[in-house]
Design a protein around this motif. Sequence first.
Motif, PDB file in Angstrom:
ATOM      1  N   PHE A 213      10.201 -58.304   1.511  1.00 43.28           N
ATOM      2  CA  PHE A 213      11.652 -58.187   1.354  1.00 43.28           C
ATOM      3  C   PHE A 213      12.336 -58.828   2.551  1.00 43.28           C
ATOM      4  O   PHE A 213      12.108 -58.460   3.702  1.00 43.28           O
ATOM      5  CB  PHE A 213      12.088 -56.725   1.239  1.00 43.28           C
ATOM      6  CG  PHE A 213      13.560 -56.572   0.996  1.00 43.28           C
ATOM      7  CD1 PHE A 213      14.074 -56.710  -0.280  1.00 43.28           C
ATOM      8  CD2 PHE A 213      14.434 -56.300   2.048  1.00 43.28           C
ATOM      9  CE1 PHE A 213      15.439 -56.595  -0.520  1.00 43.28           C
ATOM     10  CE2 PHE A 213      15.791 -56.170   1.817  1.00 43.28           C
ATOM     11  CZ  PHE A 213      16.301 -56.315   0.536  1.00 43.28           C
ATOM     12  N   ASP A 214      13.184 -59.821   2.264  1.00 43.89           N
ATOM     13  CA  ASP A 214      13.973 -60.483   3.291  1.00 43.89           C
ATOM     14  C   ASP A 214      15.350 -60.764   2.693  1.00 43.89           C
ATOM     15  O   ASP A 214      15.611 -61.854   2.184  1.00 43.89           O
ATOM     16  CB  ASP A 214      13.289 -61.778   3.745  1.00 43.89           C
ATOM     17  CG  ASP A 214      14.054 -62.480   4.868  1.00 43.89           C
ATOM     18  OD1 ASP A 214      14.998 -61.852   5.425  1.00 43.89           O
ATOM     19  OD2 ASP A 214      13.737 -63.639   5.173  1.00 43.89           O
ATOM     20  N   ARG A 215      16.173 -59.700   2.673  1.00 46.18           N
ATOM     21  CA  ARG A 215      17.485 -59.711   2.032  1.00 46.18           C
ATOM     22  C   ARG A 215      17.405 -59.774   0.503  1.00 46.18           C
ATOM     23  O   ARG A 215      18.370 -59.502  -0.181  1.00 46.18           O
ATOM     24  CB  ARG A 215      18.365 -60.841   2.575  1.00 46.18           C
ATOM     25  CG  ARG A 215      18.797 -60.586   4.011  1.00 46.18           C
ATOM     26  CD  ARG A 215      19.588 -61.730   4.572  1.00 46.18           C
ATOM     27  NE  ARG A 215      18.724 -62.893   4.788  1.00 46.18           N
ATOM     28  CZ  ARG A 215      19.146 -64.013   5.385  1.00 46.18           C
ATOM     29  NH1 ARG A 215      20.395 -64.140   5.767  1.00 46.18           N
ATOM     30  NH2 ARG A 215      18.319 -65.018   5.587  1.00 46.18           N
ATOM     31  N   GLU A 216      16.274 -60.142  -0.008  1.00 48.05           N
ATOM     32  CA  GLU A 216      15.951 -60.038  -1.431  1.00 48.05           C
ATOM     33  C   GLU A 216      14.437 -60.003  -1.570  1.00 48.05           C
ATOM     34  O   GLU A 216      13.697 -60.176  -0.596  1.00 48.05           O
ATOM     35  CB  GLU A 216      16.561 -61.190  -2.229  1.00 48.05           C
ATOM     36  CG  GLU A 216      16.088 -62.563  -1.818  1.00 48.05           C
ATOM     37  CD  GLU A 216      16.733 -63.651  -2.678  1.00 48.05           C
ATOM     38  OE1 GLU A 216      16.462 -63.655  -3.899  1.00 48.05           O
ATOM     39  OE2 GLU A 216      17.478 -64.484  -2.134  1.00 48.05           O
ATOM     40  N   SER A 217      13.979 -59.753  -2.782  1.00 52.49           N
ATOM     41  CA  SER A 217      12.550 -59.574  -3.004  1.00 52.49           C
ATOM     42  C   SER A 217      11.844 -60.899  -3.259  1.00 52.49           C
ATOM     43  O   SER A 217      12.336 -61.736  -4.034  1.00 52.49           O
ATOM     44  CB  SER A 217      12.313 -58.631  -4.195  1.00 52.49           C
ATOM     45  OG  SER A 217      12.808 -57.336  -3.901  1.00 52.49           O
ATOM     46  N   PHE A 218      10.679 -61.064  -2.600  1.00 50.13           N
ATOM     47  CA  PHE A 218       9.846 -62.243  -2.805  1.00 50.13           C
ATOM     48  C   PHE A 218       8.407 -61.795  -3.068  1.00 50.13           C
ATOM     49  O   PHE A 218       7.951 -60.784  -2.524  1.00 50.13           O
ATOM     50  CB  PHE A 218       9.876 -63.159  -1.569  1.00 50.13           C
ATOM     51  CG  PHE A 218      11.220 -63.764  -1.279  1.00 50.13           C
ATOM     52  CD1 PHE A 218      11.594 -64.965  -1.868  1.00 50.13           C
ATOM     53  CD2 PHE A 218      12.110 -63.126  -0.430  1.00 50.13           C
ATOM     54  CE1 PHE A 218      12.837 -65.531  -1.603  1.00 50.13           C
ATOM     55  CE2 PHE A 218      13.356 -63.676  -0.153  1.00 50.13           C
ATOM     56  CZ  PHE A 218      13.722 -64.880  -0.743  1.00 50.13           C
ATOM     57  N   PHE A 219       7.717 -62.576  -3.903  1.00 52.20           N
ATOM     58  CA  PHE A 219       6.304 -62.320  -4.186  1.00 52.20           C
ATOM     59  C   PHE A 219       5.512 -63.583  -3.881  1.00 52.20           C
ATOM     60  O   PHE A 219       5.960 -64.693  -4.171  1.00 52.20           O
ATOM     61  CB  PHE A 219       6.109 -61.931  -5.651  1.00 52.20           C
ATOM     62  CG  PHE A 219       6.762 -60.621  -6.018  1.00 52.20           C
ATOM     63  CD1 PHE A 219       6.039 -59.438  -5.989  1.00 52.20           C
ATOM     64  CD2 PHE A 219       8.104 -60.572  -6.387  1.00 52.20           C
ATOM     65  CE1 PHE A 219       6.636 -58.234  -6.327  1.00 52.20           C
ATOM     66  CE2 PHE A 219       8.715 -59.381  -6.715  1.00 52.20           C
ATOM     67  CZ  PHE A 219       7.980 -58.200  -6.688  1.00 52.20           C
ATOM     68  N   TYR A 220       4.327 -63.409  -3.301  1.00 53.59           N
ATOM     69  CA  TYR A 220       3.463 -64.532  -2.949  1.00 53.59           C
ATOM     70  C   TYR A 220       2.043 -64.252  -3.427  1.00 53.59           C
ATOM     71  O   TYR A 220       1.600 -63.090  -3.478  1.00 53.59           O
ATOM     72  CB  TYR A 220       3.440 -64.748  -1.425  1.00 53.59           C
ATOM     73  CG  TYR A 220       4.795 -65.048  -0.826  1.00 53.59           C
ATOM     74  CD1 TYR A 220       5.265 -66.358  -0.744  1.00 53.59           C
ATOM     75  CD2 TYR A 220       5.605 -64.021  -0.352  1.00 53.59           C
ATOM     76  CE1 TYR A 220       6.521 -66.634  -0.201  1.00 53.59           C
ATOM     77  CE2 TYR A 220       6.859 -64.288   0.186  1.00 53.59           C
ATOM     78  CZ  TYR A 220       7.311 -65.593   0.259  1.00 53.59           C
ATOM     79  OH  TYR A 220       8.539 -65.861   0.793  1.00 53.59           O
TER      80      TYR A 220
END
Length: 306
Positions: free
Chosen positions: A118-125
């Motif tokens: 999470f960095d101001r919104e959600s990310f997936f890797y």
Amino acid sequence: TRSSASNIADIVNFEPGFMDAQLIIGPVHEDELRHVLSHAEANEVPVVTPLADIEALRSPVLFQLQAEESHRFDKVMDLFDGTYEVVTIYATSNDWDYATEIASKVGDLPRRGLNYVFDRESFFYERGADGSNGEEVIMEELMRTATKKLFVVVASDETDVDRILTTLSSTKASIAGRGLSYGNYTVIGNRKWLNMKNIDRQSFFKNNVLFVVPYHAKRNDETIRCFDGRYIEAYGTLPSMFAYRGYDAAMIFCRKMFSGIDPNISEEYFCPLTTPYRFGFEDGIFGEVVILAHHAENGGLFFQCG
């Protein structure tokens, strides 16, 4: 017993009622049970443990109400039959015991690992073999594939769990809102989530979250409501899960004192409140074999084992 070996020894050796007992319910913990088993075996008295998950002790007179570990996922093993794409989602902090438990059920099936950030919104890797972040994964593209998916969220931080579930449900809603198709999915939830206060319970319903729990009492069931009312009248408080289990133990085995306990108990079903039980003699102990029923409550599927 006050969890005291000396207290238990005094009961076993000097309590007249115990010496003449035809049934022993308890003690609660496995390390306390060993003090009563020698007496119980010598006198052929059944011993019922209502709460403990017995690991080491074995005895033909010992009955366990807690579902055996090897059976707890029996009802949901179709999720691991190869028809679902298994996607495990990790975060910065993870519940590794839960991850190991689920991995044992997944076995050799192919599985995909994602890292959540999470960095101001959600990310997936994509998750590398060493746990590192790989290529970014667009969740909408993943969910639009036709293959059924089983999401296993092993994140342990409450905020991360809530954000992951919210992202899944909002992505699904966005896809459906544009008239596009998406693959059906289930989230197999960590039962520790039920104790997290800040997770939106509606997200359980929206994401088809499924929990496998040792005991579940559906509070709006008429049988449970009746029991709760009588319990509150007697004790001034709502019953705990332990109270339900203790009642079940008494109703099953005290009634059995009139007819006797014999090997045919493995052919019987018992349902004192709403949880059904069936006992089977496994590995030197009468263990509760999972008979599971599901309830939709507060937006989640609860599979009760035991």
